[in-house]
Write a protein that holds these residues in place. Structure first.
Motif, short mmCIF file in Angstrom:
data_model
loop_
_atom_site.label_atom_id
_atom_site.label_comp_id
_atom_site.label_asym_id
_atom_site.label_seq_id
_atom_site.Cartn_x
_atom_site.Cartn_y
_atom_site.Cartn_z
N THR A 188 0.83 -1.20 0.00
CA THR A 188 0.00 0.00 0.00
C THR A 188 0.87 1.25 0.00
O THR A 188 0.60 2.20 -0.74
CB THR A 188 -0.92 0.01 1.23
N ARG A 189 1.90 1.26 0.81
CA ARG A 189 2.79 2.44 0.85
C ARG A 189 3.49 2.64 -0.49
O ARG A 189 3.67 3.79 -0.95
CB ARG A 189 3.82 2.25 1.96
N GLN A 190 3.88 1.57 -1.14
CA GLN A 190 4.53 1.69 -2.44
C GLN A 190 3.56 2.26 -3.48
O GLN A 190 3.94 3.09 -4.31
CB GLN A 190 5.05 0.34 -2.89
N ALA A 191 2.31 1.80 -3.43
CA ALA A 191 1.30 2.33 -4.35
C ALA A 191 1.04 3.81 -4.10
O ALA A 191 0.88 4.60 -5.04
CB ALA A 191 0.00 1.53 -4.22
N ILE A 192 1.01 4.20 -2.83
CA ILE A 192 0.84 5.61 -2.48
C ILE A 192 1.97 6.45 -3.05
O ILE A 192 1.75 7.50 -3.68
CB ILE A 192 0.77 5.77 -0.94
N ASP A 193 3.21 5.99 -2.86
CA ASP A 193 4.37 6.74 -3.36
C ASP A 193 4.32 6.85 -4.88
O ASP A 193 4.63 7.92 -5.44
CB ASP A 193 5.66 6.06 -2.93
N ASP A 194 3.95 5.77 -5.54
CA ASP A 194 3.92 5.77 -7.01
C ASP A 194 2.88 6.74 -7.54
O ASP A 194 3.16 7.56 -8.43
CB ASP A 194 3.63 4.35 -7.51
N VAL A 195 1.66 6.68 -7.00
CA VAL A 195 0.58 7.54 -7.49
C VAL A 195 0.86 9.00 -7.13
O VAL A 195 0.63 9.90 -7.95
CB VAL A 195 -0.77 7.08 -6.92
N ASN A 196 1.36 9.26 -5.93
CA ASN A 196 1.69 10.64 -5.57
C ASN A 196 2.74 11.22 -6.49
O ASN A 196 2.70 12.41 -6.82
CB ASN A 196 2.18 10.69 -4.12
N SER A 197 3.69 10.39 -6.91
CA SER A 197 4.72 10.86 -7.83
C SER A 197 4.14 11.13 -9.21
O SER A 197 4.43 12.16 -9.83
CB SER A 197 5.85 9.83 -7.92
N ARG A 198 3.32 10.21 -9.70
CA ARG A 198 2.74 10.35 -11.04
C ARG A 198 1.79 11.53 -11.13
O ARG A 198 1.68 12.17 -12.18
CB ARG A 198 2.01 9.06 -11.43
N PHE A 199 1.10 11.85 -10.04
CA PHE A 199 0.09 12.90 -10.07
C PHE A 199 0.49 14.09 -9.20
O PHE A 199 -0.37 14.82 -8.70
CB PHE A 199 -1.25 12.34 -9.59
N GLN A 200 1.78 14.32 -9.07
CA GLN A 200 2.24 15.38 -8.18
C GLN A 200 1.80 16.76 -8.64
O GLN A 200 1.68 17.68 -7.83
CB GLN A 200 3.76 15.34 -8.06
N ASN A 201 1.52 16.93 -9.93
CA ASN A 201 1.06 18.23 -10.43
C ASN A 201 -0.45 18.33 -10.50
O ASN A 201 -0.99 19.35 -10.96
CB ASN A 201 1.66 18.50 -11.82
#
Length: 240
Positions: free
Chosen positions: A35-48
């Motif tokens: 779950t934490r890895q998915a959070i980091d990935d999505v936050n990075s992809r949608f940071q803007n």
């Protein structure tokens, strides 16, 4: 993060996700790490795009804030694609915020958070994948009906078909997705056809358009679009 928040904005969209039966997992630490890895990935992809990024509660819930329902849907879909089928249920709550914007949504309050919580209750009670609250009773019913149609398609997927869907969505070309999965392009094409990949994307595009129309208050136009959507998707569904 708060990249695109505007102080003058009235309504916001809370994305709330609850992991299904996570406490029953044999290897709970591995589940939380995924779950934490998915959070980091999505936050990075949608940071803007995300106003406030996903964060994990002390329990099994994740939460983020977006400024439009279309962005919220894209983020939800991307996060959900990181997991095996049925791992999470979701809620989208539309409404105002009564506190200042913060680094974490868990430190905030407002109507959008209350509606997200109400929607999550409906997702649990009615076994829904995603439930939306906050547009209005009629509008919510229409939006949730379209989401239910997506859920029905998804519930027919095998684990491998779900993986094919997720990999293909993130790949520019089908041959890239096939190589990622270790399949021939012909095999992947058959798998995607059996999973109703193209009709599903058509339904999802219609949902995004609907979310935009209802968000802007164009309810009459959204009703007409739903009629076209039902007919077009019915015609486009393929035999597996």
């Amino acid at each position: 993060m708060m990249n695109i928040a505007e102080n003058s904005q009235t309504n916001w969209v809370v994305i709330l996700g609850d992991q299904v039966r996570s406490r029953e997992a044999i290897d709970r630490p591995s589940v939380l790490e995924a779950t934490r890895q998915a959070i980091d990935d999505v936050n990075s992809r949608f940071q803007n795009d995300l106003t406030i990024p996903f964060s994990l509660s002390q329990g099994d819930e994740v939460q983020a804030l977006a400024c439009t329902p279309q962005i919220a849907w894209d983020v939800l879909e991307a996060f959900d694609s990181s997991f095996a089928g049925g791992a999470f249920r979701y809620a989208l709550g539309i409404g105002s915020i009564s506190t200042a914007l913060s680094e974490r949504t868990w430190d905030m309050d407002g109507t959008c958070f209350h509606r997200a919580r109400d929607a999550m209750g409906a997702s649990r009670d009615e076994s829904r994948w995603v439930t939306v609250r906050g547009f209005g009773d009629r509008e919510d019913a229409i939006v949730n009906g379209v989401i239910r149609s997506l859920q029905i398609v998804r519930e027919g997927w095998t684990g491998r078909q779900r993986e094919a869907y997720s990999v293909r969505r993130r790949s520019k070309l089908q041959i890239e997705a096939a190589e990622t999965m270790g399949l021939s392009q012909a095999t992947l094409s058959k798998m995607l056809k059996s999973a109703q990949y193209r009709p599903y994307l058509e339904m999802e595009r219609a949902l995004r358009d609907l979310l935009g129309l209802v968000w802007r208050g164009q309810y009459g136009e959204s009703q007409e679009m739903i009629g076209r959507f039902v007919n077009d998707v019915a015609d486009g569904m393929e035999e597996p």
